[in-house]
Scaffold this motif. Structure first.
Motif, short mmCIF file in Angstrom:
data_model
loop_
_atom_site.label_atom_id
_atom_site.label_comp_id
_atom_site.label_asym_id
_atom_site.label_seq_id
_atom_site.Cartn_x
_atom_site.Cartn_y
_atom_site.Cartn_z
N UNK A 40 42.33 75.31 94.44
CA UNK A 40 43.69 75.50 94.92
C UNK A 40 43.75 75.71 96.43
N UNK A 41 44.85 75.29 97.03
CA UNK A 41 45.05 75.52 98.46
C UNK A 41 45.96 76.72 98.70
N UNK A 42 46.40 77.37 97.62
CA UNK A 42 47.28 78.53 97.74
C UNK A 42 46.70 79.72 96.97
N UNK A 43 45.40 79.95 97.13
CA UNK A 43 44.70 81.01 96.40
C UNK A 43 45.43 82.34 96.54
N UNK A 88 50.46 90.92 96.76
CA UNK A 88 50.72 89.54 97.14
C UNK A 88 51.54 88.88 96.06
N UNK A 89 52.16 87.78 96.40
CA UNK A 89 53.01 87.11 95.44
C UNK A 89 54.40 87.66 95.50
N UNK A 121 53.07 92.54 86.22
CA UNK A 121 51.73 92.75 86.77
C UNK A 121 51.81 92.77 88.29
N UNK A 122 51.04 93.64 88.92
CA UNK A 122 50.94 93.64 90.38
C UNK A 122 49.65 92.96 90.75
N UNK A 132 56.46 85.11 85.67
CA UNK A 132 55.20 84.48 85.28
C UNK A 132 54.53 83.90 86.51
N UNK A 133 53.23 84.15 86.66
CA UNK A 133 52.46 83.54 87.74
C UNK A 133 51.24 82.86 87.13
N UNK A 134 50.77 81.80 87.80
CA UNK A 134 49.59 81.06 87.36
C UNK A 134 48.48 81.33 88.35
N UNK A 135 47.38 81.91 87.89
CA UNK A 135 46.24 82.23 88.74
C UNK A 135 45.16 81.18 88.55
#
Length: 72
Positions: free
Chosen positions: A55-58, A40-41, A30-31, A46-49
């Motif tokens: 969160x402090x890292x939106x 971004x990223x 996924x982009x 695997x990423x956790x949204x």
């Protein structure tokens, strides 16, 4: 947990898993784009949204949802 797979099969499949009281786990190619359309990223499998907004890292989850007080 609930998962929403994309249609079809292959290496480019993306699966989004809704974690109860937690983030959305995005697995696959996924982009993720910012409001200007810039990626971004990283190239993680695997990423956790974040879904809670603490969160402090939106837009990514930093486990801040675990620190909230439980309802009595």
């Amino acid at each position: 947990m609930n998962s929403i797979p994309t249609s079809g099969a292959g290496e480019s499949d993306v699966t989004i898993t809704v974690c109860p009281d937690g983030p959305l786990l995005v697995r696959g190619a996924a982009r993720i784009l910012d409001t200007e359309g810039n990626p971004i990223g990283g190239d993680r499998a695997t990423v956790a949204l974040c879904r809670c907004g603490r969160t402090s890292i939106a837009p990514f989850c930093d486990s801040s949802h675990k620190k909230r007080r439980r309802r009595t």
